[in-house]
Design an enzyme around this catalytic site. Structure first.
Site, short mmCIF file in Angstrom:
data_model
loop_
_atom_site.label_atom_id
_atom_site.label_comp_id
_atom_site.label_asym_id
_atom_site.label_seq_id
_atom_site.Cartn_x
_atom_site.Cartn_y
_atom_site.Cartn_z
CG HIS A 8 -4.76 76.61 76.53
ND1 HIS A 8 -4.95 77.96 76.61
CD2 HIS A 8 -5.83 76.04 77.15
CE1 HIS A 8 -6.08 78.21 77.27
NE2 HIS A 8 -6.64 77.06 77.60
CG HIS A 16 -9.19 80.34 79.71
ND1 HIS A 16 -8.68 80.08 80.96
CD2 HIS A 16 -9.20 79.16 79.04
CE1 HIS A 16 -8.41 78.78 81.05
NE2 HIS A 16 -8.69 78.20 79.89
#
Lengths: 330, 330
Positions: free
Chosen positions: B55, B217
C-alpha cells in the site's frame, strides 16, 4: 482501454481543471493550457518548461516557488505550440528574461525556437537549454540526437533555484546547461503505455519480455530481451549510464522514476539493487529521489537518471522548493 | 506477472533495503521490518502504525518528524506480527506512551491488541485507534465491520502533529479517534492487482467492467458494473461517501489516492469531476491531496476519502511534516 477519463479528446483540458481545483495556489490558464506559479518574480529570471502531456508530474507538478514559473502542456505526447510558450513568457517575464527548458524532441525544439523568436519580437529576452540525456539510442522516432528525459527534472530544480537567487539570465542558462550536460538517463519498460486517443497499447510487448532503453512515448529502445529480475535490470541501467560518462570522483544526484504504472514498492526493490550497483562502481549518491517524476502514462517500468554534481549544483538542489511534486525547505 | 522484483519471497526485504539506501535520514530495522524515525521524541508520545505491505507509501512513507515514529511492515497484504509491533514500541517509546494506529482488518486488529498487551508487560503505556472508514461494504473478506483505508493517512498526519506538540497519550488518542470517526472513504478498481507470491491477478475483471467499492487487497466491493467515465465514477464515489455522513457545514480534508497503477494525469481528470460533485452537494474542500498515498500494488483505479474537519484538525494538518511522502513546513 481502462482509464479514468471522460473522453480521449478532453483528457488534457479535464486534467488542467483538476489541477486548478486541487491547487488554488497555482494559476491555471485553461485557454493557453498553462500552469503558472503565483510566487513573486519581480526582477527575477523566469523559468519555463513544457512538453507533451502524459509525463506527470513533469512539468506542471514542478511549478512553484524555487522551480518553474510556468509549464506549457501539450496534448498527450504532443508538443505545446509556440503560441502557448509565448503566452507563458508574457505572463511570467518580469523584465529579467526567460529561460526555456526543452526536452530534445523535434517538435518541442522547433516550437520553443519559434517561441523565442516571437518573444524577441515582443522584447522578452530568452535563453534556452535543450536536455538530451537518454543514453539508450542516438536518434529515435521523435528525435534527432538523444532524447531528453529525467535530467529535465534536475535542470528544472536547479535552474529554478538559481533564478530564485536573483542570478542573471546568462547565469541561470549557464547553470542549466551545466546540469543538462552532466546528466545521463535510461529507462526500461515492462509494459507499453496506451495513449487515450489511440485506445490500444502503443507497442506489443510479450508477457515474458521487456524493452530496455524505452522512450517516454513508448519509442523503441536498445533491445528487447527476456524479462529480467530487478538486480539484472539495475545493472543494465547503471552500466549503460556509467559507461557513457564518468560519474566517479564527484557526488551524483540520482532520480529513479516510475513510468506511471509501477507501484512504489517495486521502485524501492530495484533501488536497493541500483544503490548496490552504483556503490560497486564507486559512484557516490549525494541526493536521490524515488517515485513518479517523469512518467509515460500507464507504462510499467522505471528510468534511472544520474547527474554529476558540483557544490553549487548541490546547494541549489537543496534550496527551498514549493511545488506540488517537490517540496522542501518551506 | 511483470514486476520489478527479484523473487516473490524477497519483495518486502528488498524494498526495505531500498528504503534504507534511498533515505539515510530514516532508520530501517531489517530484522524487525520496521521503518523508524530519527526525529527527537524525548518526552513526546510516539505514534506507530503498520500493516501489510503493498500500500506504499502507506505506512513507511509517512515516517518522520510530525507524523509516524515507526511503521511496521508485514509481508504483502499480510499483517505484521505482534513481535514487530512490540519491537517498534520499544524503540520509540520515550516514556510518554505509544499510540497504535490500526486499519480495521482482523489480523491487524488482533496483532496490535496482542502487541499492546506485550507492551504493557514491558511497562510501555499504549492506546489504539482503529480506522474503519470504507463505506463500500459492512463486512468483507478480511474484516468484521468496515475496512480501514484512506482516513488512516489523515489520522497519521494529525495524530503525529498532536504528538509533536507534546500532547498526552490520552489527548493524542482522542484526536486520532475524532479524525477516524470523521472520515469516510470508497474506491473503484479498473483492474485487479497481482500479489507477487500468487503471480496472477487477484480477481478477474473484464475489459469493460469495473469494481465499485473495491478493497485495497482486491476484496469485492459493492457492485461490478460496466466501465463508467470519470464524471460518473466521481459521482458514484461522492454520493456513496456523502450519503453516509454529513459533510456539509464544515470544511473537509480530501484525499484522492491512486491505487498504484493509475497515472497522475488520470487522477487530476477525475479530481475535476470530484471537485464539481462536492461543490454541487455544498461540501467545502479546505485541504486536498491528489496522488498515490494508499495503494493496492499495481491496481488501476482510485479511492476518495473525506474527513470532516474542525479548526484543531486543520491546524494540526497544516503543522510541519517531514516524511518521504508528505513534506511541508520544513
Amino acid at each position: 482501454m481502462k482509464k479514468l477519463i471522460n473522453s480521449p479528446d478532453t483528457v488534457l483540458a479535464d486534467a488542467l481543471r483538476g489541477v486548478a481545483a486541487a491547487h488554488p495556489e497555482l494559476s491555471v490558464d485553461l485557454e493557453n493550457r498553462l500552469v503558472v506559479s503565483t510566487a513573486p518574480r519581480e526582477g527575477r529570471v523566469a523559468v519555463i518548461s513544457g512538453g507533451g502531456s502524459g509525463h506527470e508530474p513533469l512539468h506542471s507538478g514542478f511549478v512553484g516557488a524555487g522551480m518553474l514559473d510556468a509549464a506549457c502542456a501539450g496534448e498527450v505526447f504532443t508538443s505545446p505550440t509556440p503560441d502557448q510558450m509565448l503566452a507563458a513568457a508574457q505572463q511570467v517575464d518580469s523584465g529579467a528574461g526567460v529561460l526555456f527548458i526543452v526536452k530534445n524532441y523535434t517538435g518541442d525544439v522547433l516550437n520553443f525556437e519559434m517561441a523565442a523568436e516571437l518573444a524577441g519580437d515582443d522584447n522578452i529576452q530568452t535563453a534556452s537549454v535543450v536536455v538530451a540525456d537518454d543514453v539508450a539510442v542516438q536518434d529515435s522516432t521523435y528525435t534527432a540526437g538523444r532524447r531528453g528525459v529525467g535530467t529535465t527534472v534536475i535542470v528544472e530544480k536547479i535552474a529554478g533555484a538559481a533564478a530564485a537567487e536573483g542570478k542573471s539570465l546568462a547565469e541561470v542558462a549557464a547553470i542549466a546547461e551545466k546540469v543538462s550536460s552532466a546528466g545521463r538517463s535510461m529507462g526500461v519498460a515492462l509494459t507499453s503505455c496506451t495513449v487515450p486517443a489511440v485506445g490500444h497499447p502503443s507497442f506489443d510487448l510479450p508477457d515474458d519480455e521487456m524493452e530496455v532503453g524505452v522512450g517516454i512515448h513508448g519509442e523503441p529502445g536498445r533491445k528487447r530481451v527476456p524479462l529480467e529480475n530487478a538486480h539484472d535490470i539495475a545493472h543494465d541501467l547503471v552500466t549503460a549510464i556509467a559507461d557513457d560518462a564518468d560519474f566517479t570522483g564527484a557526488p551524483v544526484i540520482a532520480l529513479l522514476s516510475g513510468l506511471g504504472g509501477t507501484p512504489l514498492i517495486e521502485l524501492y526493490v530495484i533501488y536497493a539493487d541500483i544503490a548496490a550497483a552504483l556503490a560497486e562502481r564507486g559512484i557516490e549518491v549525494a541526493r536521490v529521489l524515488v517515485g513518479d517524476y517523469i512518467t509515460s502514462l500507464d507504462m510499467a517500468g522505471c528510468s534511472l537518471t544520474l547527474v554529476r554534481a558540483d557544490d553549487e549544483m548541490l546547494r541549489l538542489w537543496d534550496a527551498p522548493v514549493n511545488t506540488t511534486a517537490l517540496r522542501w525547505g518551506v
